[in-house]
Scaffold this motif. Structure first.
Motif, PDB file in Angstrom:
ATOM      1  N   ILE A   7       0.899  -1.131  -0.102  1.00  0.00           N
ATOM      2  CA  ILE A   7       0.052  -0.009  -0.192  1.00  0.00           C
ATOM      3  C   ILE A   7       0.762   1.281  -0.090  1.00  0.00           C
ATOM      4  O   ILE A   7       1.839   1.288   0.797  1.00  0.00           O
ATOM      5  N   LEU A  10      -0.770   5.975   2.254  1.00  0.00           N
ATOM      6  CA  LEU A  10      -1.767   5.649   3.157  1.00  0.00           C
ATOM      7  C   LEU A  10      -1.832   6.985   4.049  1.00  0.00           C
ATOM      8  O   LEU A  10      -0.675   7.515   4.543  1.00  0.00           O
ATOM      9  N   LYS A  11      -2.927   7.745   4.352  1.00  0.00           N
ATOM     10  CA  LYS A  11      -3.068   8.811   5.132  1.00  0.00           C
ATOM     11  C   LYS A  11      -3.511   8.315   6.499  1.00  0.00           C
ATOM     12  O   LYS A  11      -4.149   7.359   6.707  1.00  0.00           O
ATOM     13  N   ASP A  13      -5.588   9.277   8.431  1.00  0.00           N
ATOM     14  CA  ASP A  13      -7.198   9.129   9.048  1.00  0.00           C
ATOM     15  C   ASP A  13      -7.913   8.310   8.004  1.00  0.00           C
ATOM     16  O   ASP A  13      -8.854   8.409   8.002  1.00  0.00           O
ATOM     17  N   ASP A  14      -7.060   7.487   7.234  1.00  0.00           N
ATOM     18  CA  ASP A  14      -7.861   6.532   6.474  1.00  0.00           C
ATOM     19  C   ASP A  14      -8.867   5.442   7.126  1.00  0.00           C
ATOM     20  O   ASP A  14      -8.169   5.040   8.204  1.00  0.00           O
ATOM     21  N   PRO A  15      -9.931   5.312   6.687  1.00  0.00           N
ATOM     22  CA  PRO A  15     -10.796   4.759   7.677  1.00  0.00           C
ATOM     23  C   PRO A  15     -10.680   3.150   7.360  1.00  0.00           C
ATOM     24  O   PRO A  15     -11.219   2.581   8.452  1.00  0.00           O
ATOM     25  N   GLN A  16      -9.703   2.597   6.873  1.00  0.00           N
ATOM     26  CA  GLN A  16      -9.328   1.173   6.883  1.00  0.00           C
ATOM     27  C   GLN A  16      -8.259   0.768   7.836  1.00  0.00           C
ATOM     28  O   GLN A  16      -7.871  -0.308   7.697  1.00  0.00           O
ATOM     29  N   ILE A  17      -7.728   1.879   8.188  1.00  0.00           N
ATOM     30  CA  ILE A  17      -6.380   1.456   9.069  1.00  0.00           C
ATOM     31  C   ILE A  17      -6.627   0.455  10.093  1.00  0.00           C
ATOM     32  O   ILE A  17      -5.968  -0.653  10.442  1.00  0.00           O
ATOM     33  N   VAL A  30       3.150  -1.447   4.155  1.00  0.00           N
ATOM     34  CA  VAL A  30       2.790  -0.015   3.742  1.00  0.00           C
ATOM     35  C   VAL A  30       3.924   0.813   3.665  1.00  0.00           C
ATOM     36  O   VAL A  30       5.003   0.599   4.513  1.00  0.00           O
ATOM     37  N   THR A  33       4.882   4.598   6.092  1.00  0.00           N
ATOM     38  CA  THR A  33       3.922   4.759   7.175  1.00  0.00           C
ATOM     39  C   THR A  33       3.921   3.694   8.100  1.00  0.00           C
ATOM     40  O   THR A  33       3.721   2.608   7.901  1.00  0.00           O
ATOM     41  N   LYS A  73      -1.596  14.724   7.489  1.00  0.00           N
ATOM     42  CA  LYS A  73      -2.239  13.378   7.304  1.00  0.00           C
ATOM     43  C   LYS A  73      -1.241  12.279   6.914  1.00  0.00           C
ATOM     44  O   LYS A  73      -1.314  11.126   6.763  1.00  0.00           O
ATOM     45  N   ALA A  74      -0.119  13.011   6.606  1.00  0.00           N
ATOM     46  CA  ALA A  74       1.062  12.201   6.046  1.00  0.00           C
ATOM     47  C   ALA A  74       2.009  11.933   7.226  1.00  0.00           C
ATOM     48  O   ALA A  74       2.530  12.950   7.873  1.00  0.00           O
TER      49      ALA A  74
END
Length: 206
Positions: A7, A10-11, A13-17, A30, A33, A73-74
Motif C-alpha cells: 500500500i 496511506l493517510k 485518517d484513512d478509515p481502513q487503518i 505499507v 507509514t 495526514k502523512a
C-alpha cells in the motif's frame, strides 16, 4: 487469492487503518507509514535523510531557512518537520504547510521568500519544482538569491537547471524488503532504509 499487498500513500485518517491492523489473512506492507498491529512497514529513514539536509545547510552557512511541508495526514510530514526543527534549534526557521503538490510549492516559495529565507527545504521534489517555477517567473536566481533542496530524487531534478539537490530513496532496497516481508509471510515488522543526499547546483554556500 493474492499472496500479499503493498500500500502506497496511506493517510493517517484513512478509515481502513483499523481493519488493516487486525488483518491476519495475508501480509500487508505499507510504504513510509507505520500503523502498528499486523501491518508491516518499509520506510525511508527520515531521521537519517533530514539530518543530512540540516548538516548540509549548516555547512553552506544558511541561517534563515524555509520549510515547505506536506499535509499532516502523512506521517512523513510530521516526522520530517519534527526532526528538522529539533536539529536546527536556535536557527530562524519559517514553515509553510503544503500538500505535496507543485501548486503548494509555488505558493510556499512566494510566502517564504517574502520572509527573507536564504534556503528552502521542500518535503517533496514536486513541491521544490513548484518553488523553482515561482522563482523563475520572478527572475529570482537559484542559487544566488535562494537555495532549494527537495526530497524524493525524481528524474527531472537531474535534468533541470540548476540541478536539484535532494534526498534519494533507495528504491531497489525498498522494493526488495517489501517483497521479502510478503514472501516470508511476515506480520507487524518495521524496516527502515537509509536514503542518500544528492548534492547538485541548487544550493549555494553563503
Amino acid at each position: 487469492n493474492v499472496a500479499g499487498a503493498i500500500i502506497l500513500g496511506l493517510k493517517l485518517d484513512d478509515p481502513q487503518i483499523n481493519e488493516l491492523r487486525e488483518n491476519k489473512n495475508f501480509p500487508v506492507v505499507v510504504f513510509d507509514t507505520s500503523i502498528g498491529g499486523n501491518v508491516n512497514s518499509v520506510k525511508t529513514d527520515n531521521e537519517s535523510g533530514v539530518l543530512e539536509v540540516t548538516s548540509f545547510l549548516r555547512e553552506m552557512n544558511h541561517k534563515k531557512i524555509g520549510v515547505i511541508t506536506g499535509h499532516f495526514k502523512a506521517q512523513v510530514s510530521i516526522e520530517r518537520l519534527y526532526i528538522f526543527t529539533n536539529s536546527l534549534i536556535g536557527n530562524n526557521i519559517e514553515v509553510y504547510e503544503g500538500d505535496f503538490s507543485k501548486e503548494s510549492g509555488y505558493k510556499g516559495a512566494m510566502e517564504l521568500y517574502s520572509k527573507g529565507v536564504s534556503a528552502i527545504f521542500a518535503f517533496s521534489d514536486l513541491m521544490a519544482l513548484g518553488a523553482i517555477e515561482y522563482f523563475n517567473e520572478k527572475n529570482i536566481d537559484i542559487p544566488d538569491k535562494v537555495s532549494i533542496i527537495g526530497f524524493d530524487n525524481i528524474p527531472i531534478g537531474e535534468i533541470i537547471k540548476p540541478g536539484l539537490s535532494t534526498v534519494a530513496h533507495n528504491k531497489s532496497e525498498i522494493a526488495k524488503q517489501m517483497l521479502k516481508l510478503i514472501t516470508d509471510s511476515s506480520f507487524g515488522k518495521n524496516v527502515k532504509i537509509k536514503p542518500e543526499l544528492i548534492k547538485r547546483d541548487s544550493v549555494k554556500k553563503l
